[in-house]
Design an enzyme around this catalytic site. Structure first.
Site, PDB file in Angstrom:
ATOM      1  N   GLY A  16       4.045  -3.753   9.605  1.00 45.82           N
ATOM      2  CA  GLY A  16       4.975  -3.155   8.648  1.00 45.82           C
ATOM      3  C   GLY A  16       5.296  -1.712   9.013  1.00 45.82           C
ATOM      4  N   THR A  19       9.069   0.648   8.326  1.00 41.49           N
ATOM      5  CA  THR A  19       9.581   1.276   7.092  1.00 41.49           C
ATOM      6  C   THR A  19       8.457   2.001   6.343  1.00 41.49           C
ATOM      7  N   ARG A  41       9.007  -8.317  10.132  1.00 39.97           N
ATOM      8  CA  ARG A  41       9.847  -9.513  10.328  1.00 39.97           C
ATOM      9  C   ARG A  41      11.205  -9.170  10.896  1.00 39.97           C
ATOM     10  N   ASP A  70       6.042 -12.380  11.711  1.00 35.01           N
ATOM     11  CA  ASP A  70       5.727 -12.641  10.307  1.00 35.01           C
ATOM     12  C   ASP A  70       4.221 -12.885  10.250  1.00 35.01           C
ATOM     13  N   TYR A 152      -5.578  -0.699  -7.768  1.00 35.69           N
ATOM     14  CA  TYR A 152      -5.852  -1.873  -8.606  1.00 35.69           C
ATOM     15  C   TYR A 152      -6.563  -2.981  -7.822  1.00 35.69           C
ATOM     16  N   ARG A 204      11.125  -2.685  -5.887  1.00 38.45           N
ATOM     17  CA  ARG A 204      10.472  -3.868  -6.455  1.00 38.45           C
ATOM     18  C   ARG A 204       9.516  -3.563  -7.600  1.00 38.45           C
TER      19      ARG A 204
HETATM   20  C1  HXC Z   1       9.937 -13.519  -9.776  1.00 36.96           C
HETATM   21  C2  HXC Z   1      10.301 -13.741  -7.493  1.00 36.96           C
HETATM   22  C3  HXC Z   1      10.750 -12.407  -7.417  1.00 36.96           C
HETATM   23  C4  HXC Z   1      10.788 -11.635  -8.632  1.00 36.96           C
HETATM   24  C5  HXC Z   1      10.827 -13.276  -5.424  1.00 36.96           C
HETATM   25  N1  HXC Z   1      10.369 -14.231  -6.247  1.00 36.96           N
HETATM   26  N2  HXC Z   1      11.069 -12.151  -6.128  1.00 36.96           N
HETATM   27  N3  HXC Z   1       9.883 -14.280  -8.640  1.00 36.96           N
HETATM   28  N4  HXC Z   1      10.354 -12.224  -9.769  1.00 36.96           N
HETATM   29  N5  HXC Z   1      11.193 -10.356  -8.644  1.00 36.96           N
HETATM   30  C6  HXC Z   1      10.042 -15.605  -5.893  1.00 36.96           C
HETATM   31  C7  HXC Z   1      11.255 -16.357  -5.400  1.00 36.96           C
HETATM   32  O1  HXC Z   1      12.042 -16.839  -6.486  1.00 36.96           O
HETATM   33  C8  HXC Z   1      10.594 -17.484  -4.596  1.00 36.96           C
HETATM   34  O2  HXC Z   1      10.096 -18.494  -5.436  1.00 36.96           O
HETATM   35  C9  HXC Z   1       9.392 -16.810  -3.998  1.00 36.96           C
HETATM   36  O3  HXC Z   1       9.146 -15.630  -4.776  1.00 36.96           O
HETATM   37  C10 HXC Z   1       9.617 -16.391  -2.561  1.00 36.96           C
HETATM   38  O4  HXC Z   1      10.799 -15.591  -2.531  1.00 36.96           O
HETATM   39  P1  HXC Z   1      11.560 -15.285  -1.171  1.00 36.96           P
HETATM   40  O5  HXC Z   1      12.617 -14.290  -1.473  1.00 36.96           O
HETATM   41  O6  HXC Z   1      11.942 -16.578  -0.507  1.00 36.96           O
HETATM   42  O7  HXC Z   1      10.353 -14.663  -0.317  1.00 36.96           O
HETATM   43  P2  HXC Z   1      10.349 -13.859   1.024  1.00 36.96           P
HETATM   44  O8  HXC Z   1      11.713 -13.788   1.638  1.00 36.96           O
HETATM   45  O9  HXC Z   1       9.228 -14.370   1.808  1.00 36.96           O
HETATM   46  O10 HXC Z   1      10.044 -12.353   0.502  1.00 36.96           O
HETATM   47  C11 HXC Z   1       8.769 -11.963   0.092  1.00 36.96           C
HETATM   48  C12 HXC Z   1       8.824 -11.031  -1.123  1.00 36.96           C
HETATM   49  C13 HXC Z   1       9.849  -9.879  -0.859  1.00 36.96           C
HETATM   50  C14 HXC Z   1       7.430 -10.511  -1.360  1.00 36.96           C
HETATM   51  C15 HXC Z   1       9.309 -11.818  -2.329  1.00 36.96           C
HETATM   52  O11 HXC Z   1       9.870  -8.990  -1.966  1.00 36.96           O
HETATM   53  C16 HXC Z   1       9.536  -9.113   0.387  1.00 36.96           C
HETATM   54  O12 HXC Z   1      10.017  -9.458   1.479  1.00 36.96           O
HETATM   55  N6  HXC Z   1       8.735  -8.036   0.303  1.00 36.96           N
HETATM   56  C17 HXC Z   1       8.326  -7.210   1.461  1.00 36.96           C
HETATM   57  C18 HXC Z   1       8.306  -5.745   1.185  1.00 36.96           C
HETATM   58  C19 HXC Z   1       7.631  -5.349  -0.103  1.00 36.96           C
HETATM   59  O13 HXC Z   1       7.417  -6.125  -1.007  1.00 36.96           O
HETATM   60  N7  HXC Z   1       7.303  -4.031  -0.186  1.00 36.96           N
HETATM   61  C20 HXC Z   1       6.687  -3.470  -1.336  1.00 36.96           C
HETATM   62  C21 HXC Z   1       5.239  -3.280  -1.108  1.00 36.96           C
HETATM   63  S1  HXC Z   1       4.711  -2.172  -2.343  1.00 36.96           S
HETATM   64  P3  HXC Z   1      10.891 -19.882  -5.760  1.00 36.96           P
HETATM   65  O14 HXC Z   1       9.871 -20.720  -6.454  1.00 36.96           O
HETATM   66  O15 HXC Z   1      12.032 -19.474  -6.649  1.00 36.96           O
HETATM   67  O16 HXC Z   1      11.340 -20.443  -4.442  1.00 36.96           O
HETATM   68  C22 HXC Z   1       3.116  -2.439  -2.734  1.00 36.96           C
HETATM   69  C23 HXC Z   1       2.575  -1.357  -3.636  1.00 36.96           C
HETATM   70  C24 HXC Z   1       1.311  -1.732  -4.315  1.00 36.96           C
HETATM   71  O17 HXC Z   1       2.518  -3.352  -2.324  1.00 36.96           O
HETATM   72  C25 HXC Z   1       0.753  -0.688  -5.253  1.00 36.96           C
HETATM   73  C26 HXC Z   1       1.667   0.187  -6.040  1.00 36.96           C
HETATM   74  C27 HXC Z   1       0.962   1.266  -6.806  1.00 36.96           C
HETATM   75  P1  NAP Z   2       7.538  -1.205   2.477  1.00 34.49           P
HETATM   76  O1  NAP Z   2       8.357  -0.126   3.107  1.00 34.49           O
HETATM   77  O2  NAP Z   2       8.254  -2.320   1.816  1.00 34.49           O
HETATM   78  O3  NAP Z   2       6.553  -1.743   3.588  1.00 34.49           O
HETATM   79  C1  NAP Z   2       6.183  -3.068   3.750  1.00 34.49           C
HETATM   80  C2  NAP Z   2       6.336  -3.409   5.209  1.00 34.49           C
HETATM   81  O4  NAP Z   2       5.714  -4.670   5.450  1.00 34.49           O
HETATM   82  C3  NAP Z   2       7.786  -3.535   5.657  1.00 34.49           C
HETATM   83  O5  NAP Z   2       7.991  -2.801   6.842  1.00 34.49           O
HETATM   84  C4  NAP Z   2       7.980  -5.009   5.922  1.00 34.49           C
HETATM   85  O6  NAP Z   2       8.887  -5.231   7.002  1.00 34.49           O
HETATM   86  C5  NAP Z   2       6.564  -5.429   6.266  1.00 34.49           C
HETATM   87  N1  NAP Z   2       6.335  -6.842   5.976  1.00 34.49           N
HETATM   88  C6  NAP Z   2       6.538  -7.484   4.792  1.00 34.49           C
HETATM   89  N2  NAP Z   2       6.270  -8.776   4.911  1.00 34.49           N
HETATM   90  C7  NAP Z   2       5.872  -8.958   6.187  1.00 34.49           C
HETATM   91  C8  NAP Z   2       5.455 -10.094   6.923  1.00 34.49           C
HETATM   92  N3  NAP Z   2       5.392 -11.304   6.356  1.00 34.49           N
HETATM   93  N4  NAP Z   2       5.104  -9.938   8.225  1.00 34.49           N
HETATM   94  C9  NAP Z   2       5.170  -8.710   8.806  1.00 34.49           C
HETATM   95  N5  NAP Z   2       5.551  -7.607   8.163  1.00 34.49           N
HETATM   96  C10 NAP Z   2       5.900  -7.729   6.880  1.00 34.49           C
HETATM   97  O7  NAP Z   2       6.565  -0.591   1.375  1.00 34.49           O
HETATM   98  P2  NAP Z   2       5.529   0.640   1.420  1.00 34.49           P
HETATM   99  O8  NAP Z   2       5.601   1.296   0.105  1.00 34.49           O
HETATM  100  O9  NAP Z   2       5.714   1.440   2.641  1.00 34.49           O
HETATM  101  O10 NAP Z   2       4.132  -0.123   1.497  1.00 34.49           O
HETATM  102  C11 NAP Z   2       3.268   0.018   2.615  1.00 34.49           C
HETATM  103  C12 NAP Z   2       1.831  -0.296   2.220  1.00 34.49           C
HETATM  104  O11 NAP Z   2       1.389   0.631   1.250  1.00 34.49           O
HETATM  105  C13 NAP Z   2       1.639  -1.669   1.602  1.00 34.49           C
HETATM  106  O12 NAP Z   2       0.404  -2.198   2.019  1.00 34.49           O
HETATM  107  C14 NAP Z   2       1.596  -1.379   0.127  1.00 34.49           C
HETATM  108  O13 NAP Z   2       0.902  -2.356  -0.605  1.00 34.49           O
HETATM  109  C15 NAP Z   2       0.835  -0.066   0.160  1.00 34.49           C
HETATM  110  N6  NAP Z   2       0.991   0.740  -1.057  1.00 34.49           N
HETATM  111  C16 NAP Z   2       2.174   1.364  -1.307  1.00 34.49           C
HETATM  112  C17 NAP Z   2       2.273   2.160  -2.439  1.00 34.49           C
HETATM  113  C18 NAP Z   2       3.529   2.915  -2.748  1.00 34.49           C
HETATM  114  O14 NAP Z   2       3.599   3.534  -3.807  1.00 34.49           O
HETATM  115  N7  NAP Z   2       4.523   2.917  -1.890  1.00 34.49           N
HETATM  116  C19 NAP Z   2       1.194   2.267  -3.303  1.00 34.49           C
HETATM  117  C20 NAP Z   2       0.010   1.593  -3.015  1.00 34.49           C
HETATM  118  C21 NAP Z   2      -0.079   0.844  -1.885  1.00 34.49           C
HETATM  119  P3  NAP Z   2       9.819  -6.554   7.063  1.00 34.49           P
HETATM  120  O15 NAP Z   2      10.417  -6.703   5.715  1.00 34.49           O
HETATM  121  O16 NAP Z   2      10.790  -6.253   8.160  1.00 34.49           O
HETATM  122  O17 NAP Z   2       8.899  -7.672   7.427  1.00 34.49           O
END
Ligand code: HXC
Ligand code: NAP
Length: 285
Positions: A16, A19, A41, A70, A152, A204
């Protein structure tokens, strides 16, 4: 705080890394002399990031190897590691940073939604750590694994349940392998960030201004984190200066989770005059 050659000659793989926080850590490692591999990805995003990072590096000579993967697919993980090892010949440091997450009432989640998040965070981390760990053990190479969790992981959290269970699992992985793989000179560390605004997380987890403002109110220091603060912590933890830190998770959240946990934290809204009244009331009784 750091010498420019802190990570000289180290090859660092950041999942990851195209970004957000992964990119910020990768950029800092590059400044400190590391050679980088970043995976995700979207190859177009990785290529763009690699180009920008190369341009910004000293003499534009930073080494960055972008590779699409992935992490939910063990075959892609194996191919990605083959590619990185083929390119650099070694990996010294792994940062398991890739994640997926979104806010939702748990009862609205489908099994595919659960799998999407747990697959990236827990299975993905395990697949990369396991594959690389096996290679390190087989070749007798030492290494460091840094896992990005969140606070958490130990408190749990409503509305992000798949992420909470997966991050808890990654923390357990960190502590378990810290003991099991220490005999191979493989060190495990974790960082638990609080709120750090990134496009990926904010879109998100705080998709409206109200939700974003609320994030700041929860933090005693009354601000969100700066990516450079996290990147510097990561650089220290993966460096040889942290060589005796194994199995530890370092929180970087401005005190956020402790404020949430403290029974009387809400009393910060009581004014000075109200405290006078409260004291008088208590003393009278
Ligand atoms: C309900 C949802 C949803 C939503 C997706 N789904 N978004 N359900 N509410 N907001 C459901 C879809 O309907 C689908 O189910 C299933 O999840 C898979 O969705 P896809 O879009 O096909 O999945 P995919 O393309 O694999 O994408 C994965 C993802 C997406 C997690 C849903 O958001 C993603 O690519 N995220 C990567 C980056 C990311 O999330 N970064 C943030 C990290 S921050 P059905 O049943 O309808 O098919 C973080 C911080 C933690 O972790 C701590 C903070 C303090
Ligand atoms: P982000 O920019 O969305 O980073 C997530 C990265 O993971 C993206 O570059 C994404 O790239 C990659 N990724 C997602 N699904 C993947 C897959 N299946 N295979 C390979 N790569 C994948 O979010 P971020 O805020 O920088 O988060 C980074 C880390 O910090 C995460 O572990 C998150 O849980 C943690 N974190 C963030 C916060 C915050 O406040 N930002 C707080 C606590 C913890 P692609 O989509 O191109 O795959």
């Amino acid at each position: 705080m750091f010498q420019d050659d802190l990570l000289k000659e180290k090859v660092v793989l950041v999942t990851g890394g195209g970004t957000g926080l992964g990119r910020a850590m990768a950029e800092r490692f590059l400044q400190l002399g590391a050679r980088l591999a970043i995976c995700g990805r979207r190859l177009d995003v990785l290529n763009q990031t690699a180009q920008e990072m190369r341009e910004a590096s000293p003499n534009k000579r930073g080494e960055i190897f972008p590779v699409a993967c992935d992490v939910r697919d063990p075959a892609q993980v194996e191919a990605m590691l083959d590619g990185v090892l083929g390119h650099y010949g070694r990996v010294d440091i792994l940062v398991n940073n890739a994640a997926g997450n979104f806010i939702s009432p748990t009862e609205r989640l489908s099994p595919r939604a659960v799998d999407a998040v747990v697959g990236i965070v827990l299975h993905g981390t395990l697949y990369v750590s396991l594959d690389l760990g096996k290679r390190w053990i087989a070749s007798g190479q030492s290494g460091v694994m840094l896992n990005i969790v969140t606070t958490y992981a130990w408190t749990g959290s409503a509305y992000v349940v798949p992420s909470a269970v997966a991050k808890a699992g990654v923390l357990a992985l960190t502590r378990s392998l810290a003991v099991e793989w220490a005999q191979y000179a493989i060190r495990q560390v974790a960082i638990a960030p609080g709120p750090f605004p990134t496009e990926g997380a904010w879109s998100r987890l705080a998709p409206t201004p109200d939700l974003a403002d609320h994030a700041i109110e929860r933090v005693p220091l009354r601000r969100v984190g700066d990516k450079s603060e996290l990147a510097n912590l990561a650089a220290y933890l993966v460096s040889d200066y942290a060589g005796y830190i194994n199995g530890e998770v370092v929180t970087i959240d401005g005190g956020e989770w402790l404020q949430g946990a403290g029974e009387f934290s809400d009393l910060r809204t009581v004014t000075s005059e109200q405290w006078d009244q409260l004291r008088d009331l208590m003393q009278k009784r």
